[in-house]
Design a protein around this motif. Structure first.
Motif, PDB file in Angstrom:
ATOM      1  N   ASP A 141      30.732 -34.097  -2.150  1.00 46.97           N
ATOM      2  CA  ASP A 141      29.699 -35.112  -2.851  1.00 46.97           C
ATOM      3  C   ASP A 141      29.421 -36.463  -1.815  1.00 46.97           C
ATOM      4  O   ASP A 141      28.824 -37.374  -2.241  1.00 46.97           O
ATOM      5  N   ARG A 142      29.569 -36.237  -0.523  1.00 44.83           N
ATOM      6  CA  ARG A 142      29.328 -37.322   0.241  1.00 44.83           C
ATOM      7  C   ARG A 142      28.368 -36.968   1.608  1.00 44.83           C
ATOM      8  O   ARG A 142      28.472 -35.662   1.931  1.00 44.83           O
ATOM      9  N   VAL A 143      27.625 -37.623   1.884  1.00 47.95           N
ATOM     10  CA  VAL A 143      26.889 -37.349   3.433  1.00 47.95           C
ATOM     11  C   VAL A 143      26.977 -37.893   4.380  1.00 47.95           C
ATOM     12  O   VAL A 143      27.554 -39.094   4.416  1.00 47.95           O
ATOM     13  N   VAL A 144      27.090 -37.226   5.474  1.00 49.04           N
ATOM     14  CA  VAL A 144      27.612 -37.668   6.791  1.00 49.04           C
ATOM     15  C   VAL A 144      26.542 -38.838   7.308  1.00 49.04           C
ATOM     16  O   VAL A 144      25.328 -38.900   7.064  1.00 49.04           O
ATOM     17  N   ASN A 145      27.069 -39.879   7.803  1.00 48.04           N
ATOM     18  CA  ASN A 145      26.175 -40.956   8.409  1.00 48.04           C
ATOM     19  C   ASN A 145      25.960 -40.754   9.908  1.00 48.04           C
ATOM     20  O   ASN A 145      27.005 -40.922  10.639  1.00 48.04           O
ATOM     21  N   TYR A 146      24.936 -40.386  10.231  1.00 46.50           N
ATOM     22  CA  TYR A 146      24.785 -39.695  11.776  1.00 46.50           C
ATOM     23  C   TYR A 146      24.770 -41.391  12.430  1.00 46.50           C
ATOM     24  O   TYR A 146      24.997 -41.065  13.742  1.00 46.50           O
ATOM     25  N   ASN A 147      24.522 -42.370  11.946  1.00 49.10           N
ATOM     26  CA  ASN A 147      24.476 -43.531  12.814  1.00 49.10           C
ATOM     27  C   ASN A 147      26.129 -43.725  13.280  1.00 49.10           C
ATOM     28  O   ASN A 147      25.998 -44.291  14.501  1.00 49.10           O
ATOM     29  N   ILE A 148      26.978 -43.595  12.353  1.00 47.44           N
ATOM     30  CA  ILE A 148      28.509 -43.675  12.576  1.00 47.44           C
ATOM     31  C   ILE A 148      29.036 -42.550  13.707  1.00 47.44           C
ATOM     32  O   ILE A 148      29.474 -42.958  14.748  1.00 47.44           O
ATOM     33  N   ILE A 149      28.250 -41.405  13.601  1.00 45.04           N
ATOM     34  CA  ILE A 149      28.613 -40.259  14.641  1.00 45.04           C
ATOM     35  C   ILE A 149      28.139 -40.988  15.888  1.00 45.04           C
ATOM     36  O   ILE A 149      28.721 -40.759  16.957  1.00 45.04           O
ATOM     37  N   LYS A 150      26.886 -41.383  16.147  1.00 45.08           N
ATOM     38  CA  LYS A 150      26.321 -41.759  17.336  1.00 45.08           C
ATOM     39  C   LYS A 150      27.028 -43.005  17.972  1.00 45.08           C
ATOM     40  O   LYS A 150      27.304 -42.738  19.045  1.00 45.08           O
ATOM     41  N   LYS A 151      27.691 -43.797  17.080  1.00 46.92           N
ATOM     42  CA  LYS A 151      28.407 -44.826  17.627  1.00 46.92           C
ATOM     43  C   LYS A 151      29.722 -44.542  18.240  1.00 46.92           C
ATOM     44  O   LYS A 151      30.315 -44.742  19.071  1.00 46.92           O
ATOM     45  N   GLU A 152      30.390 -43.319  17.596  1.00 45.58           N
ATOM     46  CA  GLU A 152      31.800 -42.955  17.982  1.00 45.58           C
ATOM     47  C   GLU A 152      31.356 -41.797  19.030  1.00 45.58           C
ATOM     48  O   GLU A 152      32.538 -41.868  19.754  1.00 45.58           O
ATOM     49  N   ILE A 153      30.624 -41.221  18.661  1.00 48.02           N
ATOM     50  CA  ILE A 153      30.395 -39.963  19.856  1.00 48.02           C
ATOM     51  C   ILE A 153      28.706 -40.343  20.315  1.00 48.02           C
ATOM     52  O   ILE A 153      27.855 -39.723  20.019  1.00 48.02           O
ATOM     53  N   PRO A 154      28.886 -41.265  21.420  1.00 49.30           N
ATOM     54  CA  PRO A 154      27.273 -41.559  22.081  1.00 49.30           C
ATOM     55  C   PRO A 154      26.311 -40.662  22.494  1.00 49.30           C
ATOM     56  O   PRO A 154      25.200 -40.706  22.489  1.00 49.30           O
ATOM     57  N   THR A 155      26.927 -39.412  22.807  1.00 45.36           N
ATOM     58  CA  THR A 155      26.175 -38.339  23.359  1.00 45.36           C
ATOM     59  C   THR A 155      25.522 -37.515  22.244  1.00 45.36           C
ATOM     60  O   THR A 155      24.947 -36.425  22.526  1.00 45.36           O
ATOM     61  N   TYR A 156      25.778 -37.693  20.846  1.00 40.43           N
ATOM     62  CA  TYR A 156      25.386 -37.081  19.788  1.00 40.43           C
ATOM     63  C   TYR A 156      23.958 -37.061  19.971  1.00 40.43           C
ATOM     64  O   TYR A 156      23.036 -37.911  20.443  1.00 40.43           O
ATOM     65  N   ASP A 157      23.282 -35.691  20.061  1.00 40.40           N
ATOM     66  CA  ASP A 157      21.778 -35.542  19.963  1.00 40.40           C
ATOM     67  C   ASP A 157      21.199 -35.237  18.501  1.00 40.40           C
ATOM     68  O   ASP A 157      21.378 -34.063  17.951  1.00 40.40           O
ATOM     69  N   SER A 158      20.518 -36.394  17.841  1.00 37.66           N
ATOM     70  CA  SER A 158      19.967 -36.137  16.471  1.00 37.66           C
ATOM     71  C   SER A 158      18.813 -35.194  16.611  1.00 37.66           C
ATOM     72  O   SER A 158      18.427 -34.767  15.315  1.00 37.66           O
ATOM     73  N   SER A 159      18.294 -34.666  17.743  1.00 37.84           N
ATOM     74  CA  SER A 159      17.087 -34.226  17.619  1.00 37.84           C
ATOM     75  C   SER A 159      17.143 -32.622  17.334  1.00 37.84           C
ATOM     76  O   SER A 159      16.109 -31.886  17.264  1.00 37.84           O
ATOM     77  N   ILE A 160      18.239 -32.056  17.499  1.00 36.60           N
ATOM     78  CA  ILE A 160      18.628 -30.599  17.359  1.00 36.60           C
ATOM     79  C   ILE A 160      18.622 -30.416  15.833  1.00 36.60           C
ATOM     80  O   ILE A 160      19.612 -30.827  15.296  1.00 36.60           O
ATOM     81  N   LYS A 161      17.836 -29.470  15.626  1.00 32.27           N
ATOM     82  CA  LYS A 161      17.539 -29.214  14.329  1.00 32.27           C
ATOM     83  C   LYS A 161      18.613 -27.954  13.607  1.00 32.27           C
ATOM     84  O   LYS A 161      19.170 -28.015  12.628  1.00 32.27           O
ATOM     85  N   ASP A 162      19.090 -27.044  14.716  1.00 32.55           N
ATOM     86  CA  ASP A 162      19.890 -26.079  14.342  1.00 32.55           C
ATOM     87  C   ASP A 162      21.102 -26.015  15.320  1.00 32.55           C
ATOM     88  O   ASP A 162      20.918 -25.286  16.562  1.00 32.55           O
ATOM     89  N   PRO A 163      22.029 -26.878  15.112  1.00 28.53           N
ATOM     90  CA  PRO A 163      23.070 -27.003  16.166  1.00 28.53           C
ATOM     91  C   PRO A 163      23.765 -25.819  16.590  1.00 28.53           C
ATOM     92  O   PRO A 163      24.000 -25.359  17.522  1.00 28.53           O
ATOM     93  N   VAL A 164      24.277 -24.798  15.490  1.00 24.82           N
ATOM     94  CA  VAL A 164      24.977 -23.928  15.934  1.00 24.82           C
ATOM     95  C   VAL A 164      24.134 -22.764  16.739  1.00 24.82           C
ATOM     96  O   VAL A 164      24.658 -22.283  17.831  1.00 24.82           O
ATOM     97  N   THR A 165      22.963 -22.610  16.498  1.00 21.83           N
ATOM     98  CA  THR A 165      22.068 -21.466  17.341  1.00 21.83           C
ATOM     99  C   THR A 165      21.770 -22.180  18.603  1.00 21.83           C
ATOM    100  O   THR A 165      22.016 -21.446  19.693  1.00 21.83           O
ATOM    101  N   ALA A 166      21.678 -23.563  18.944  1.00 22.13           N
ATOM    102  CA  ALA A 166      21.647 -23.924  20.146  1.00 22.13           C
ATOM    103  C   ALA A 166      22.880 -24.139  20.809  1.00 22.13           C
ATOM    104  O   ALA A 166      22.796 -23.929  22.189  1.00 22.13           O
ATOM    105  N   PHE A 167      23.961 -24.135  20.312  1.00 25.85           N
ATOM    106  CA  PHE A 167      25.239 -24.149  20.934  1.00 25.85           C
ATOM    107  C   PHE A 167      25.352 -22.650  21.409  1.00 25.85           C
ATOM    108  O   PHE A 167      26.150 -22.756  22.528  1.00 25.85           O
TER     109      PHE A 167
END
Length: 569
Positions: free
Chosen positions: A306-332
């Motif tokens: 019932d909670r939603v990931v805050n991608y701003n926090i993810i970006k702060k903790e993991i600066p290399t996070y790429d928010s532009s990737i729409k399908d991370p598993v396929t790209a991985f």
């Protein structure tokens, strides 16, 4: 020099700010008899009449009814003389503090070419006003000036000896707001302070950021309205460090997460919370969300369903996070053997360590899996109350607020694509480190009105009021008119900004309008002067009325204004 205005900050002595003017002006002012400033000489279409019954009158309608602004079109407003006086005083406070911060004033064009905007990738922003001239050349109206100032500096700054550099302007901005609302709080055309800093090192840039934050504190202290500073998301401007300046108000569009114990304050876009003491983790109910870093690491984020990931926090903790990737598993998994790839498992603090987790979407070498734990979901105090402060672990609360200022540390976000480089001491070419800092001038006028108004009308702080004192003489009395001139002169002699209400209205109407327009102090000359030789001095903010002789007025007014300047309202 001709005195433009006076102001006093909470922690400084009385300051006089001046501007240059021809000496002939000064001589004529000194040698001539003082002629009172009169409201009848101003373009002031004020309507001191009750607002429509029912819902609370909007701040925009209140300012319009008071004769400070007029609406031109959706999201576009004109300032009338009283509004222009408020804006001028705000500008004077800003100019003074920019000078103390070592910033130089520039004036940048509003009509820009798109070349730099295309280089930074911001030309496709949906809020840009784009146009073409008669020869089909492309232009845009400036919504902000990062690209323009960086391009300018890149051409003229080439050595570390020219840095640091701090440049600012107060100018118009244009944004194609799809739904302009809140009057001047969210308009299509607005006036704004924007300051840009250029440094040679990260350390120097962060020191500049600290200096400008101190200047902002002085600016908002000088204005005299209570404000809060919050951690913030950098949004479309970008950068790695950001703070917002807010006036707390139910009319605000922003939600702040605050701690009453330690003072932690953050915009809910970046706010962090820990689970409440009575939180009961469910080890069998865990949701998973995926992300990908710029260097190809798969992020597997576990959190309550019932909670939603805050991608701003993810970006702060993991600066290399790429928010532009729409399908991370396929790209991985694309073109690379997953067994050779890395995974970071992110556990939200609400997920128990022994939780039953969903299977990983791919098979990888166990030695390539890293596990980290931190709060990574959006704060939602309405549905999950009593969550805890990340600093002191006391209970968090939230409040609505109006953003009036923002500071950003940009790093190389603009200097790299626009090739703003310099030659360092060792002869190497390096990119400049940048910061940008803004204050919404148009927005702040409306915001001040929103948070200080009362049932009688406007309540301006002394620092930005159109006039500090209004003299309200009862009409049709030569004796009262003569005294009004004498009191006007005595107040001018001690440096007060004073105006006489000589409009062709009833005495009762003018008394109400003095309150409605929000002048900090009113000097009322009525029947009591004719009967006992005394006048009234009234504070708009407190409503306190003092009775004194005409000779005592200047001292009483000076004391009232001094006490008002030392308070945040």
């Amino acid at each position: 020099m001709f005195r433009l205005y006076t102001a006093k900050t909470r922690n400084s002595s009385y300051i006089q700010t001046s501007v240059s003017c021809p000496k002939s002006w000064t001589r004529s002012l000194k040698n001539s008899q003082v002629t009172p400033s009169k409201l009848s000489k101003l373009f002031l279409p004020s309507g001191n009449k009750a607002a429509a019954s029912g819902e609370r009158e909007s701040t925009t309608d209140l300012l319009a009814r008071a004769g400070f602004i007029r609406k031109s079109s959706a999201g576009v407003f004109s300032l009338l003389p009283l509004g222009a006086l408020v804006q001028r005083k705000l500008a004077a406070i800003i100019h003074r503090n920019m000078y103390y911060a070592g910033a130089s004033e520039v004036s940048l064009p509003s009509l820009l070419t798109p070349t730099a905007w295309k280089a930074t990738g911001r030309y496709e922003n949906s809020e840009l006003y784009k146009l073409k001239d008669s020869s089909e050349s492309e232009f845009l109206l400036a919504p902000t000036h990062e690209e323009e100032i960086t391009s300018l500096v890149a051409k003229d700054v080439s050595s570390f000896k020219q840095l640091p550099l701090r440049l600012y302007q107060i100018g118009r901005k244009y944004r194609d707001e799809r739904r302009p609302r809140g009057g001047m709080l969210r308009g299509r055309e607005f006036l704004m302070l924007d300051l840009y800093s250029f440094d040679s090192t990260t350390e120097s840039a962060l020191e500049t950021y600290k200096d400008i934050r101190a200047a902002y504190k002085s600016i908002f202290d000088s204005i005299g309205v209570k404000y809060v500073i919050s951690e913030a998301d950098s949004g479309s401007i970008g950068g790695d460090l950001s703070h917002e300046y807010h006036y707390v108000s139910s009319a605000g569009e922003d939600t702040l997460v605050v701690c009453g114990s330690c003072g932690y304050t953050a915009n809910n876009e970046v706010a962090v919370s820990y689970p409440s003491h009575d939180h009961a983790p469910d080890a069998d109910s865990v949701a998973v969300t995926y992300g990908l870093t710029k260097d190809g690491i798969l992020l597997v984020m576990y959190h309550p369903p019932d909670r939603v990931v805050n991608y701003n926090i993810i970006k702060k903790e993991i600066p290399t996070y790429d928010s532009s990737i729409k399908d991370p598993v396929t790209a991985f998994t694309k073109d690379v053997d997953p067994m050779l790839q890395r995974i970071i498992r992110v556990y939200d603090e609400r997920v128990p360590e022994q939780a039953s987790l969903p299977d990983l979407p791919v098979t990888v070498n166990i030695g390539n899996i890293t596990t980290v734990r931190f709060p990574c979901v959006e704060v939602a105090l309405k549905s999950h109350p009593r969550e805890l402060c990340p600093v002191c672990e006391d209970v968090l609360d939230e409040e609505r607020a109006i953003e009036v200022g923002h500071t950003f540390y940009l790093g190389k976000k603009y200097s790299e694509p626009l090739k703003a480089t310099f030659t360092d001491k060792d002869g190497s070419r390096k990119f400049m480190e940048m910061g940008c800092f803004g204050i919404g001038m148009s927005r702040i006028i409306s915001a001040i009105t929103e948070v200080t108004r009362d049932q009688k009308g406007l309540v301006w702080p002394v620092s930005v009021c159109p006039y500090e004192v209004v003299i309200v003489p009862k009409p049709n009395s030569d004796k009262i008119d003569n005294l009004a001139v004498k009191i006007f002169t005595s107040l001018r002699e001690i440096g007060c900004e004073v105006v006489v209400d000589d409009r062709d209205k009833s005495f009762a109407w003018k008394l109400g309008d003095a309150k409605f327009l929000g002048f900090p102090v009113s000097v009322v000359i009525g029947n009591q002067f004719l009967q006992s030789g005394e006048v009234h001095v009234e504070s708009r903010r407190t409503g306190k009325v003092e009775t004194c002789t005409p000779e005592e007025v200047a001292a009483r007014v000076a004391y009232l204004l001094k006490s008002e300047r030392t308070k945040l309202i």
